[in-house]
Write a protein that holds these residues in place. Structure first.
Motif, PDB file in Angstrom:
ATOM      1  N   PRO A 189       0.810  -1.227   0.000  1.00  0.00           N
ATOM      2  CA  PRO A 189       0.000   0.000   0.000  1.00  0.00           C
ATOM      3  C   PRO A 189       0.842   1.275   0.000  1.00  0.00           C
ATOM      4  CG  PRO A 189      -0.991  -1.609   1.455  1.00  0.00           C
ATOM      5  CD  PRO A 189       0.341  -2.184   1.031  1.00  0.00           C
ATOM      6  N   ASP A 190       2.033   1.235   0.589  1.00  0.00           N
ATOM      7  CA  ASP A 190       2.896   2.420   0.601  1.00  0.00           C
ATOM      8  C   ASP A 190       3.368   2.815  -0.792  1.00  0.00           C
ATOM      9  OD1 ASP A 190       2.688   2.588   3.350  1.00  0.00           O
ATOM     10  OD2 ASP A 190       4.550   1.482   3.726  1.00  0.00           O
ATOM     11  N   ASP A 191       3.300   1.871  -1.731  1.00  0.00           N
ATOM     12  CA  ASP A 191       3.760   2.143  -3.099  1.00  0.00           C
ATOM     13  C   ASP A 191       2.709   2.851  -3.953  1.00  0.00           C
ATOM     14  OD1 ASP A 191       6.149   0.705  -2.595  1.00  0.00           O
ATOM     15  OD2 ASP A 191       5.174  -1.186  -3.123  1.00  0.00           O
ATOM     16  N   MET A 192       1.503   2.981  -3.445  1.00  0.00           N
ATOM     17  CA  MET A 192       0.400   3.423  -4.306  1.00  0.00           C
ATOM     18  C   MET A 192       0.601   4.785  -4.960  1.00  0.00           C
ATOM     19  SD  MET A 192      -3.176   1.801  -2.922  1.00  0.00           S
ATOM     20  CE  MET A 192      -3.142   2.541  -1.303  1.00  0.00           C
ATOM     21  N   PRO A 193       1.114   5.804  -4.284  1.00  0.00           N
ATOM     22  CA  PRO A 193       1.295   7.087  -4.986  1.00  0.00           C
ATOM     23  C   PRO A 193       2.154   6.960  -6.250  1.00  0.00           C
ATOM     24  CG  PRO A 193       1.482   7.402  -2.630  1.00  0.00           C
ATOM     25  CD  PRO A 193       1.437   5.928  -2.844  1.00  0.00           C
ATOM     26  N   LYS A 205      -8.301   3.455  -6.275  1.00  0.00           N
ATOM     27  CA  LYS A 205      -9.357   2.605  -5.715  1.00  0.00           C
ATOM     28  C   LYS A 205      -9.092   1.133  -6.039  1.00  0.00           C
ATOM     29  CE  LYS A 205     -14.383   1.862  -6.033  1.00  0.00           C
ATOM     30  NZ  LYS A 205     -15.630   2.334  -6.694  1.00  0.00           N
ATOM     31  N   ALA A 206      -8.722   0.850  -7.286  1.00  0.00           N
ATOM     32  CA  ALA A 206      -8.454  -0.531  -7.690  1.00  0.00           C
ATOM     33  C   ALA A 206      -7.236  -1.088  -6.962  1.00  0.00           C
ATOM     34  CB  ALA A 206      -8.253  -0.604  -9.203  1.00  0.00           C
ATOM     35  N   LEU A 207      -6.205  -0.277  -6.820  1.00  0.00           N
ATOM     36  CA  LEU A 207      -4.996  -0.711  -6.118  1.00  0.00           C
ATOM     37  C   LEU A 207      -5.283  -0.966  -4.643  1.00  0.00           C
ATOM     38  CD1 LEU A 207      -2.293   1.647  -7.659  1.00  0.00           C
ATOM     39  CD2 LEU A 207      -2.332  -0.856  -7.829  1.00  0.00           C
ATOM     40  N   THR A 208      -6.053  -0.089  -4.041  1.00  0.00           N
ATOM     41  CA  THR A 208      -6.376  -0.250  -2.624  1.00  0.00           C
ATOM     42  C   THR A 208      -7.080  -1.581  -2.389  1.00  0.00           C
ATOM     43  OG1 THR A 208      -6.546   2.140  -2.296  1.00  0.00           O
ATOM     44  CG2 THR A 208      -7.628   0.734  -0.668  1.00  0.00           C
ATOM     45  N   PHE A 209      -8.033  -1.903  -3.238  1.00  0.00           N
ATOM     46  CA  PHE A 209      -8.740  -3.174  -3.107  1.00  0.00           C
ATOM     47  C   PHE A 209      -7.784  -4.346  -3.327  1.00  0.00           C
ATOM     48  CE2 PHE A 209     -11.162  -6.735  -4.863  1.00  0.00           C
ATOM     49  CZ  PHE A 209     -12.102  -6.916  -3.847  1.00  0.00           C
ATOM     50  N   ALA A 210      -6.960  -4.253  -4.382  1.00  0.00           N
ATOM     51  CA  ALA A 210      -6.062  -5.355  -4.723  1.00  0.00           C
ATOM     52  C   ALA A 210      -5.035  -5.628  -3.637  1.00  0.00           C
ATOM     53  CB  ALA A 210      -5.350  -5.055  -6.038  1.00  0.00           C
ATOM     54  N   LEU A 211      -4.563  -4.564  -2.973  1.00  0.00           N
ATOM     55  CA  LEU A 211      -3.456  -4.712  -2.025  1.00  0.00           C
ATOM     56  C   LEU A 211      -3.898  -4.859  -0.573  1.00  0.00           C
ATOM     57  CD1 LEU A 211      -0.977  -2.068  -3.525  1.00  0.00           C
ATOM     58  CD2 LEU A 211      -1.026  -4.551  -3.915  1.00  0.00           C
ATOM     59  N   THR A 212      -5.188  -4.626  -0.307  1.00  0.00           N
ATOM     60  CA  THR A 212      -5.617  -4.651   1.099  1.00  0.00           C
ATOM     61  C   THR A 212      -6.823  -5.545   1.381  1.00  0.00           C
ATOM     62  OG1 THR A 212      -7.070  -2.715   0.876  1.00  0.00           O
ATOM     63  CG2 THR A 212      -4.750  -2.303   1.418  1.00  0.00           C
ATOM     64  N   ALA A 213      -7.686  -5.790   0.411  1.00  0.00           N
ATOM     65  CA  ALA A 213      -8.917  -6.540   0.677  1.00  0.00           C
ATOM     66  C   ALA A 213      -8.607  -8.005   0.994  1.00  0.00           C
ATOM     67  CB  ALA A 213      -9.864  -6.446  -0.508  1.00  0.00           C
ATOM     68  N   GLU A 214      -9.226  -8.525   2.034  1.00  0.00           N
ATOM     69  CA  GLU A 214      -9.013  -9.917   2.411  1.00  0.00           C
ATOM     70  C   GLU A 214      -9.782 -10.864   1.495  1.00  0.00           C
ATOM     71  OE1 GLU A 214      -9.828 -10.563   6.503  1.00  0.00           O
ATOM     72  OE2 GLU A 214      -8.287  -9.158   7.222  1.00  0.00           O
ATOM     73  N   PHE A 259      -1.796 -10.419  -8.532  1.00  0.00           N
ATOM     74  CA  PHE A 259      -0.439 -10.176  -8.078  1.00  0.00           C
ATOM     75  C   PHE A 259       0.079  -8.873  -8.684  1.00  0.00           C
ATOM     76  CE2 PHE A 259      -1.393 -14.609  -8.847  1.00  0.00           C
ATOM     77  CZ  PHE A 259      -1.178 -15.183  -7.595  1.00  0.00           C
ATOM     78  N   TRP A 260       0.661  -8.055  -7.840  1.00  0.00           N
ATOM     79  CA  TRP A 260       1.325  -6.837  -8.289  1.00  0.00           C
ATOM     80  C   TRP A 260       2.796  -6.932  -7.877  1.00  0.00           C
ATOM     81  CZ3 TRP A 260      -0.848  -2.815 -11.079  1.00  0.00           C
ATOM     82  CH2 TRP A 260      -2.236  -2.823 -11.201  1.00  0.00           C
ATOM     83  N   ARG A 261       3.694  -6.780  -8.840  1.00  0.00           N
ATOM     84  CA  ARG A 261       5.121  -6.789  -8.561  1.00  0.00           C
ATOM     85  C   ARG A 261       5.722  -5.478  -9.055  1.00  0.00           C
ATOM     86  NH1 ARG A 261       3.376 -10.232  -5.942  1.00  0.00           N
ATOM     87  NH2 ARG A 261       4.002 -12.426  -5.774  1.00  0.00           N
TER      88      ARG A 261
END
Length: 331
Positions: free
Chosen positions: A10-14, A47-56, A63-65
């Protein structure tokens, strides 16, 4: 300092929003109608990244690399496990798919694309993918990397973005419940052609009843047009004009004005190598779908076509369609 490939956080999102906006702008430069930018594109990406990286709980594994060099993220790759459509057998399990919202900055170290591709493939392999798919829109670096890694074209996504209301061609009509058996019969022929082109599309034993149930339900959905040629007892072909989905369009893009044609078949297309039965009826179905899109205020059409179906590609190209995206396969 050595470049590191690692999972995104999540820290990478910006920084990821910055890179994915550049990625989306490259697509938009290819076709401003098909790849229209959402008015709030950065917010949609976040919004899409937040869901992908945090939603259980997520509907599929993704996968995001990222590639990090000198404390700065220089590239990102996005992959997912692709659910198998219920009409296909999927003997090798869910394939892994590398998505088009993958991007490498111009100042990234040499080899970054290859390193990210290898990392995505490793993640998919660990998740159980025995077959890998890769999609790309623009950028020779991605095409070159996929080809060098052994990917070959599987599916073409051809587009046209100059739609206009030409009126419904004679003989084409809206499908009814009485047409479902005929649609299923023609779909079975379509699936057999697909399987003969590539065994990737192995047919599920329950394909017909499953497709029949879906067609019956689709008749109740108001966001699409199901059209046919011929009488119910002797249906010659069908086409379904439906709205675009996020599977093919990253979140930065506004998909409201784009329609997708996937289910589309006529006897004229039965021979995948040549249009030796003519193309008048197939063209009528295609124009009917374009008219349906135009009537709904859509300006672009996206047609899904196997890379080995030469006769269908010929028909689409003669109607003004051009390849806008390619899905490739690595077995």
């Amino acid at each position: 300092m050595t470049q590191t490939i690692r999972p995104a956080t999540p820290d990478d999102m910006p920084r990821l929003v910055e890179l994915l906006m550049l990625d989306a702008q490259e697509r938009r430069a290819e076709d401003a109608i098909l790849w229209k930018m959402a008015d709030d594109a950065p917010a949609q990406i976040e919004k899409a990244l937040t869901f992908a990286l945090t939603a259980e709980q997520q509907p599929f594994q993704q996968f995001w690399r990222v590639a990090e060099d000198g404390g700065q993220i220089r590239g990102v790759i996005h992959a997912m496990m692709l659910p198998i459509p219920p009409i296909y057998a999927g003997p090798f399990g869910e394939p892994g798919l590398i998505l088009p919202d993958s991007f490498v900055a111009a100042d990234a170290p040499s080899g970054t694309v290859d390193d990210l591709l290898a990392a995505a493939e490793d993640a998919l392999h660990e998740a159980g993918a025995r077959i890998k798919l890769a999609s790309y829109v623009v950028g020779e670096i991605w095409r070159t990397a996929f080809e060098a890694s052994g990917y070959e074209p599987l599916t073409l996504y051809l587009s046209r973005s100059d739609l206009g209301d030409q009126g419904m061609p004679a003989g084409v009509r809206q499908a009814t419940e009485e047409d479902v058996p005929g649609i299923v019969a023609r779909s079975a022929e379509n699936r057999q052609v697909l399987f003969e082109i590539d065994p990737f599309w192995e047919i599920h034993p329950e394909a017909d009843p499953r497709f029949s149930a879906w067609m019956t339900r689709s008749l109740t959905l108001r966001d699409r047009d199901m059209m046919v040629l011929g009488e119910a007892e002797d249906l010659r072909g069908y086409i379904i004009a439906q709205p675009a989905s996020r599977l093919h369009f990253p979140p930065a893009h506004d998909i409201i004005g784009t329609g997708v044609i996937d289910d589309y078949y006529h006897h004229e297309l039965a021979k995948p190598t040549a249009l030796d039965r003519g193309s008048e009826a197939s063209n009528a179905l295609l124009r009917a779908a374009e008219t349906a899109f135009a009537n709904r205020g859509m300006g672009a059409a996206f047609v899904v076509c196997p890379a080995g179906w030469a006769s269908k590609i010929e028909l689409l190209e003669s109607a003004g369609y051009e390849t806008a995206m390619i899905w490739s396969i690595k077995r």
